[in-house]
Design a protein around this motif. Structure first.
Motif, short mmCIF file in Angstrom:
data_model
loop_
_atom_site.label_atom_id
_atom_site.label_comp_id
_atom_site.label_asym_id
_atom_site.label_seq_id
_atom_site.Cartn_x
_atom_site.Cartn_y
_atom_site.Cartn_z
N LEU A 1 0.83 -1.20 0.00
CA LEU A 1 0.00 0.00 0.00
C LEU A 1 0.87 1.26 0.00
CD1 LEU A 1 -2.03 -2.21 1.30
CD2 LEU A 1 -3.24 -0.19 2.15
N TRP A 2 0.33 2.32 -0.59
CA TRP A 2 0.92 3.64 -0.45
C TRP A 2 -0.17 4.56 0.06
CZ3 TRP A 2 -0.86 7.73 -3.48
CH2 TRP A 2 -1.69 7.36 -4.56
N THR B 1 -4.47 5.49 -8.01
CA THR B 1 -4.85 4.11 -8.31
C THR B 1 -3.96 3.14 -7.54
OG1 THR B 1 -3.40 4.10 -10.24
CG2 THR B 1 -5.70 4.74 -10.60
N GLY B 2 -4.27 1.86 -7.65
CA GLY B 2 -3.47 0.83 -6.99
C GLY B 2 -3.85 0.64 -5.53
N PRO B 3 -3.07 -0.14 -4.79
CA PRO B 3 -3.34 -0.37 -3.36
C PRO B 3 -3.12 0.94 -2.59
CG PRO B 3 -1.76 -1.96 -4.24
CD PRO B 3 -1.88 -0.87 -5.24
N ILE B 4 -4.15 1.45 -1.97
CA ILE B 4 -4.07 2.81 -1.44
C ILE B 4 -4.71 2.95 -0.07
CG2 ILE B 4 -6.20 3.53 -2.60
CD1 ILE B 4 -4.87 6.27 -3.05
N GLY B 5 -4.10 3.79 0.75
CA GLY B 5 -4.66 4.17 2.03
C GLY B 5 -4.93 5.66 2.03
N LEU B 6 -6.16 6.07 2.25
CA LEU B 6 -6.55 7.47 2.31
C LEU B 6 -6.58 7.89 3.77
CD1 LEU B 6 -7.72 10.15 1.28
CD2 LEU B 6 -9.98 9.04 1.25
N VAL B 7 -5.79 8.91 4.12
CA VAL B 7 -5.67 9.36 5.51
C VAL B 7 -6.41 10.67 5.68
CG1 VAL B 7 -4.09 9.92 7.39
CG2 VAL B 7 -3.40 8.26 5.62
N ILE B 8 -7.35 10.69 6.64
CA ILE B 8 -8.14 11.88 6.95
C ILE B 8 -7.81 12.30 8.38
CG2 ILE B 8 -10.45 12.86 7.19
CD1 ILE B 8 -9.77 12.19 4.33
N GLY B 9 -7.54 13.60 8.57
CA GLY B 9 -7.11 14.08 9.88
C GLY B 9 -8.22 14.58 10.78
N ASN B 10 -7.81 14.94 11.96
CA ASN B 10 -8.68 15.47 13.00
C ASN B 10 -9.46 16.70 12.51
OD1 ASN B 10 -8.80 17.72 15.27
ND2 ASN B 10 -8.99 15.76 16.29
N GLU B 11 -10.68 16.86 13.04
CA GLU B 11 -11.56 17.93 12.61
C GLU B 11 -10.93 19.32 12.76
OE1 GLU B 11 -12.35 15.52 14.73
OE2 GLU B 11 -14.23 14.55 14.15
#
Length: 260
Positions: A172-173, A190-200
């Motif tokens: 994953l990237w 695209t590809g194996p992916i991790g989406l990072v969402i931060g604190n409000e």
């Protein structure tokens, strides 16, 4: 497997719940209470990363089911947490590259539930949250997810940065959301992916951001400079879906001109 959310009331009962390893997500403690058992509960909460809120005695009386809260009410998890491996296994079963959403200290249960709902609809294989300083899987989260929590695994980890390093070894990237990043339309998502969402309020933390391969921004034309965390997660998740569908169309039809 679902756990029904329930409350634990009373100082000794809460202390024993912590020591028994029960998944306590939130504590309400009488504001100003400083005696020995309360100090013990505070230490246990800090050790386990439990959210603590200090409230009035009137508020505790309103919420108490027994009338004997002794200045403290604990809320346990409503649903069982998955393991990170369960999320990777879900991707393998579908013969798809892993698509994961990681949340860096999302504290609002309504945001968490909304993100889990979006994750399910966008084909995300699972959501990963940290144990410390973050909302857990309460009944409020389950309601906000509109049932998606029954189908989308949520793993809770001690160290989000280390989990990202482990997932990189699985191929994953990671891309994180930040208004100072590169436009999402200019990135290959695209590809194996991790989406990072931060604190409000604070966004993605420094250590987590350092583990990300790219920083993506959402183009905005309004007079304010940020989106709600769950909305930002939805916009970016569906840009990832759009790009994955375009890539699939290219390999099937030899071009991207087909109707998606």
């Amino acid at each position: 497997m679902r756990y029904e959310e329930f409350t634990i009331e009373g100082r000794n009962a809460v202390i024993e719940a912590f020591r028994a390893g029960k998944p306590i997500d939130k504590l309400l403690i009488l504001d100003g209470a400083q005696d020995g058992p309360i100090q013990t509960i505070k230490r246990e909460a800090k050790k386990h990363g439990t959210i603590v809120k200090f409230v009035t005695n009137e508020r505790l009386d309103q919420l108490s089911e027994t009338g004997k809260h002794q200045g403290v009410i604990a809320y346990t998890a409503a649903y069982e947490y998955a393991q990170v491996e369960d999320i990777l296994a879900a991707a393998r079963e579908k013969n798809e590259p892993p698509f994961v959403i990681l949340l860096d200290n999302i504290e609002d249960p309504h945001n968490l539930g909304a993100i889990i709902r979006t994750a399910n609809l966008a084909g995300v294989h699972g959501v990963i949250i940290p144990k410390n300083r973050a909302a857990g899987l309460t009944a409020t989260v389950a309601k906000a997810s509109a049932g998606a929590l029954n189908y989308t695994p949520v793993a809770r980890v001690t160290n989000l940065s280390k989990t990202m390093e482990d997932l990189k070894k699985e191929g994953l990237w990671f891309v994180c959301a930040d208004m100072g990043g590169t436009s999402m339309y200019q990135l290959d998502l695209t590809g194996p992916i991790g989406l990072v969402i931060g604190n409000e309020g604070d966004g993605v933390g420094r250590l987590v951001k350092e583990r990300c391969d790219f920083v993506a921004s959402i183009p905005m034309k309004g007079d304010i400079d940020s989106l709600n965390a769950s909305v930002a997660a939805g916009v970016l998740a569906y840009e990832i879906v759009r790009q994955k569908n375009a890539e699939k169309a290219f390999f099937i039809g030899g071009n991207c001109d087909g109707k998606l």
